[in-house]
Design an enzyme around this catalytic site. Structure first.
Site, PDB file in Angstrom:
ATOM      1  N   ASP A  82       0.825  -1.134  -0.058  1.00  0.00           N
ATOM      2  CA  ASP A  82       0.111  -0.071   0.130  1.00  0.00           C
ATOM      3  C   ASP A  82       0.957   1.200  -0.063  1.00  0.00           C
ATOM      4  O   ASP A  82       2.125   1.325   0.565  1.00  0.00           O
ATOM      5  CB  ASP A  82      -1.114   0.059   1.281  1.00  0.00           C
ATOM      6  CG  ASP A  82      -0.405  -0.275   2.525  1.00  0.00           C
ATOM      7  OD1 ASP A  82       0.859  -0.827   2.740  1.00  0.00           O
ATOM      8  OD2 ASP A  82      -0.614   0.493   3.600  1.00  0.00           O
ATOM      9  N   GLU A 147       0.462  -1.635   5.815  1.00  0.00           N
ATOM     10  CA  GLU A 147       1.645  -1.004   6.347  1.00  0.00           C
ATOM     11  C   GLU A 147       1.307   0.569   6.749  1.00  0.00           C
ATOM     12  O   GLU A 147       1.492   0.823   7.846  1.00  0.00           O
ATOM     13  CB  GLU A 147       2.764  -1.260   6.123  1.00  0.00           C
ATOM     14  CG  GLU A 147       4.154  -0.947   6.839  1.00  0.00           C
ATOM     15  CD  GLU A 147       4.421   0.633   6.644  1.00  0.00           C
ATOM     16  OE1 GLU A 147       5.219   0.933   7.601  1.00  0.00           O
ATOM     17  OE2 GLU A 147       3.941   1.300   5.832  1.00  0.00           O
TER      18      GLU A 147
END
Length: 408
Positions: A82, A147
């Site tokens: 991400d 994350e």
């Protein structure tokens, strides 16, 4: 540095730009497209591929290159898929086009954080396989979600699962930061994120009166205490040239809440703080200090944690440690200057270290401004390609570490 024309573009750069165009941007990342990308890459490289859904819609993709000695612990190459949001109006180019200018700079969200490292892992493994190498230790590449928003639906859950333990990881690599100098920064620990909400309650009433024991007065005292601590840590950092930002505890006031109208004294007010606690701090004593600041402000002042990480670990960085010796030795052979530091923020490495696996954070980007999360995040293709070379040497060195005590 200049760029090659499109017809001459290095295949590693082409793959990098392809991955950059996948919109895994928070808060609605297209994780499915990323998983499909890694599945196809695994097929092309002849790697094992496992998908682990750690929460509904949150899949960790594991690519595996088996070693010749399955009794040895494995090497874990971790990266997150991400990326953080963008403000398109502040970008020179579409932040998901992977535009490359005439100088060779690639502009895209995730160029530094950390899609470059994901592809460097893959291209390093590809090169080693093509050259016919085999290594004693198995190499696992993990591509994890979530994350950028804390990893709570990603690595935090993954390390608790049997699929993670089955990897038998002995050592891990994860993300680092760019370095504008000739040196390369390597992170052996990181500060612990504490997100704290302080709530103050007091007497409400009409705002035309001098009310006593108000929520605002007591909250003001706590804010002053915490900001005084912040100034003390800042001065400690400024006065010692040997300290880096990750070696001190930082705190910032990030939210103030309370009140319903201009003429009403509120019964409740709150302040939110983002602490990044240095790994050498006594966590219990520091929490007691927070409690003391609240008590000193008066009755009805409490605090709670929105996030609290209390298991900081430090990966050894001395030559007696076989993992560090392999990592630093390979860097020395490449004449790379390393600057070991404590990561000032938080990465998925903290979850890996917390379960007892030593980990280093390393993104091989020297002579490069730190632009993660910034407008016009970019990386030069030559820096990216050198990173592939560097990771090729590092992966080979780490996967060749001889059997350690306890490994048969």
């Amino acid at each position: 540095m200049t760029s090659k024309g499109p017809e001459e573009e290095h295949p590693s750069v082409t793959l990098f730009r392809q991955y950059l165009r996948i919109r895994t941007v928070q808060p609605k990342p297209d994780y499915g497209a990323a998983v499909a990308f890694f599945e196809e890459t695994a097929r092309q490289l002849g790697l094992g591929c496992q998908k682990v859904e750690v929460a509904p819609g949150y899949v960790v993709t594991v690519l595996t290159w088996p070693g010749t000695n399955p009794t040895l612990s494995s090497i874990l190459l971790n990266s997150h898929t991400d990326v953080v949001p963008v403000f398109k109006e502040h970008w020179s180019h579409d932040p998901f086009e992977a535009f490359k200018d005439s100088e060779g700079y690639i502009y895209t969200r995730g160029a530094q954080d950390m899609k470059c490292v994901s592809i460097q892992y893959l291209e390093a493994v590809k090169r080693l396989k093509v050259e016919g190498h085999r290594f004693p230790r198995t190499i696992h590449m993990t591509f994890v979600p979530d994350e950028e928003v804390g990893g709570h639906q990603g690595m935090e859950l993954f390390v608790q699962r049997h699929e993670f333990h089955a990897l038998r990881a002995g050592f891990a690599l994860d993300e680092g930061l760019a370095n504008p100098t000739d040196a390369f920064t390597v992170f052996y620990s990181e500060r612990s994120p504490w997100w704290v909400r302080v709530t103050s309650t007091g007497r409400p009433g009409h705002a035309s009166r001098f009310m006593e024991d108000t929520a605002a007065e007591k909250l003001h005292k706590v804010v002053n205490s915490i900001l005084a601590f912040r100034e003390k840590e800042w001065q400690r950092l400024q006065s010692n040239p040997h300290l880096k930002e990750g070696s001190v505890t930082s705190v910032n006031l990030t939210k103030l809440e309370g009140g319903v109208a201009y003429n009403v004294v509120p019964a409740t007010m709150s302040a939110c703080f983002d602490f990044r606690v240095a790994p050498d701090v006594d966590m219990k004593a520091f929490e007691e200090q927070l409690q003391s600041w609240c008590q000193e402000a008066g009755e009805g002042v409490t605090f709670e944690f929105a996030q609290k990480f209390t298991e900081p670990r430090m990966t050894p960085t001395d030559d007696t440690d076989p993992w560090w010796a392999a990592f630093s030795g390979a860097c020395k052979e490449m004449t790379l200057t390393l600057e070991p530091e404590i990561f000032p923020a938080a990465t998925d490495s903290r979850y890996i270290r917390a379960v007892g696996i030593p980990a280093l954070g390393f993104s091989p980007m020297n002579r490069t401004p730190v632009l993660l999360h910034d407008h016009n995040e970019r990386l030069h293709e030559a820096v990216f390609l050198r990173g592939v070379d560097i990771y090729t040497r590092l992966v080979a060195a780490l996967a060749s570490v001889p059997a350690l005590p306890g490994e048969s």
